[in-house]
Design a protein around this motif. Sequence first.
Motif, mmCIF file in Angstrom:
data_model
loop_
_atom_site.group_PDB
_atom_site.id
_atom_site.type_symbol
_atom_site.label_atom_id
_atom_site.label_comp_id
_atom_site.label_asym_id
_atom_site.label_seq_id
_atom_site.Cartn_x
_atom_site.Cartn_y
_atom_site.Cartn_z
ATOM 1 N N ARG A 1 0.781 -1.233 0.000
ATOM 2 C CA ARG A 1 0.000 0.000 0.000
ATOM 3 C C ARG A 1 0.815 1.288 0.000
ATOM 4 O O ARG A 1 0.266 2.348 0.216
ATOM 5 C CB ARG A 1 -0.930 0.012 1.205
ATOM 6 N N VAL A 2 2.098 1.239 -0.257
ATOM 7 C CA VAL A 2 2.919 2.455 -0.276
ATOM 8 C C VAL A 2 3.805 2.479 -1.504
ATOM 9 O O VAL A 2 4.211 1.450 -1.997
ATOM 10 C CB VAL A 2 3.880 2.520 0.917
ATOM 11 N N GLY A 3 4.120 3.666 -1.977
ATOM 12 C CA GLY A 3 5.060 3.818 -3.066
ATOM 13 C C GLY A 3 4.449 3.535 -4.422
ATOM 14 O O GLY A 3 3.299 3.144 -4.551
ATOM 15 N N LEU A 4 5.263 3.753 -5.431
ATOM 16 C CA LEU A 4 4.791 3.563 -6.797
ATOM 17 C C LEU A 4 4.676 2.089 -7.166
ATOM 18 O O LEU A 4 3.806 1.689 -7.906
ATOM 19 C CB LEU A 4 5.739 4.271 -7.776
ATOM 20 N N ASP A 5 5.604 1.289 -6.665
ATOM 21 C CA ASP A 5 5.559 -0.147 -6.950
ATOM 22 C C ASP A 5 4.653 -0.792 -5.910
ATOM 23 O O ASP A 5 5.042 -0.963 -4.774
ATOM 24 C CB ASP A 5 6.964 -0.737 -6.899
ATOM 25 N N SER A 6 3.446 -1.107 -6.297
ATOM 26 C CA SER A 6 2.459 -1.559 -5.323
ATOM 27 C C SER A 6 2.363 -3.077 -5.189
ATOM 28 O O SER A 6 1.472 -3.575 -4.547
ATOM 29 C CB SER A 6 1.083 -0.994 -5.688
ATOM 30 N N ARG A 7 3.271 -3.818 -5.830
ATOM 31 C CA ARG A 7 3.209 -5.281 -5.728
ATOM 32 C C ARG A 7 4.505 -5.807 -5.108
ATOM 33 O O ARG A 7 5.584 -5.288 -5.349
ATOM 34 C CB ARG A 7 3.037 -5.900 -7.111
ATOM 35 N N ARG A 8 4.371 -6.850 -4.340
ATOM 36 C CA ARG A 8 5.514 -7.561 -3.787
ATOM 37 C C ARG A 8 5.286 -9.040 -4.027
ATOM 38 O O ARG A 8 4.154 -9.496 -4.105
ATOM 39 C CB ARG A 8 5.658 -7.308 -2.279
ATOM 40 N N TYR A 9 6.374 -9.785 -4.113
ATOM 41 C CA TYR A 9 6.278 -11.199 -4.446
ATOM 42 C C TYR A 9 6.849 -12.047 -3.316
ATOM 43 O O TYR A 9 7.867 -11.700 -2.734
ATOM 44 C CB TYR A 9 7.052 -11.493 -5.733
ATOM 45 N N GLN B 1 3.168 -10.521 5.303
ATOM 46 C CA GLN B 1 1.861 -10.400 5.957
ATOM 47 C C GLN B 1 1.951 -9.596 7.253
ATOM 48 O O GLN B 1 0.982 -8.964 7.662
ATOM 49 C CB GLN B 1 1.270 -11.781 6.249
ATOM 50 N N ARG B 2 3.109 -9.611 7.912
ATOM 51 C CA ARG B 2 3.274 -8.924 9.193
ATOM 52 C C ARG B 2 3.611 -7.442 9.044
ATOM 53 O O ARG B 2 3.528 -6.697 10.005
ATOM 54 C CB ARG B 2 4.381 -9.608 9.997
ATOM 55 N N LEU B 3 3.986 -7.002 7.856
ATOM 56 C CA LEU B 3 4.364 -5.606 7.661
ATOM 57 C C LEU B 3 3.130 -4.706 7.638
ATOM 58 O O LEU B 3 2.079 -5.104 7.130
ATOM 59 C CB LEU B 3 5.160 -5.462 6.359
ATOM 60 N N PRO B 4 3.254 -3.492 8.171
ATOM 61 C CA PRO B 4 2.080 -2.613 8.247
ATOM 62 C C PRO B 4 1.560 -2.166 6.883
ATOM 63 O O PRO B 4 0.398 -1.782 6.772
ATOM 64 C CB PRO B 4 2.586 -1.416 9.054
ATOM 65 N N TYR B 5 2.378 -2.231 5.861
ATOM 66 C CA TYR B 5 1.956 -1.777 4.530
ATOM 67 C C TYR B 5 1.358 -2.886 3.674
ATOM 68 O O TYR B 5 0.995 -2.651 2.541
ATOM 69 C CB TYR B 5 3.148 -1.158 3.794
ATOM 70 N N PHE B 6 1.260 -4.082 4.238
ATOM 71 C CA PHE B 6 0.711 -5.210 3.487
ATOM 72 C C PHE B 6 -0.782 -5.016 3.285
ATOM 73 O O PHE B 6 -1.531 -4.798 4.228
ATOM 74 C CB PHE B 6 0.986 -6.525 4.225
ATOM 75 N N GLY B 7 -1.233 -5.090 2.022
ATOM 76 C CA GLY B 7 -2.640 -4.851 1.713
ATOM 77 C C GLY B 7 -3.434 -6.099 1.388
ATOM 78 O O GLY B 7 -4.622 -6.034 1.152
ATOM 79 N N GLY B 8 -2.785 -7.249 1.325
ATOM 80 C CA GLY B 8 -3.481 -8.498 1.025
ATOM 81 C C GLY B 8 -2.874 -9.188 -0.180
ATOM 82 O O GLY B 8 -2.096 -8.615 -0.929
#
Length: 112
Positions: free
Chosen positions: A71-79, A90-97
């Motif tokens: 949910r932060v920054g321009l790159d909104s996906r993580r793998y 999943q434990r990070l505050p910026y995790f959106g699902g």
Amino acid sequence: MNQSQAKEWLPLIHALAEGKTIQRVRSDGTISDEQWFDYNGRFNLEIDLPADCYRIKPEPKKEWIRVGLWRVGLDSRRYASNEEDEIRLQRLPYFGGWLTDRIEYELPEGEV
């Protein structure tokens, strides 16, 4: 068959009895150009190739990847490609699902 031959052939015979696929090397004479093919023939120790020209077909290596929303920054996906990454993200505050379930795939033979 002598004791030495029995030790060499036993793993292949045992695998064959378990229903595993046996492969034989196809080569033009240089080790670097070896190619393996499924072998459905019979073993004849008198005239056949040595045991090291055969192998038990390796199980395919499987990996997976999962795409999550950040949910932060321009790159909104993580793998995530392993359970440790999955839990950490999943434990990070910026995790959106998670955007996907685990996507499984097989690696080509020989790749790690």
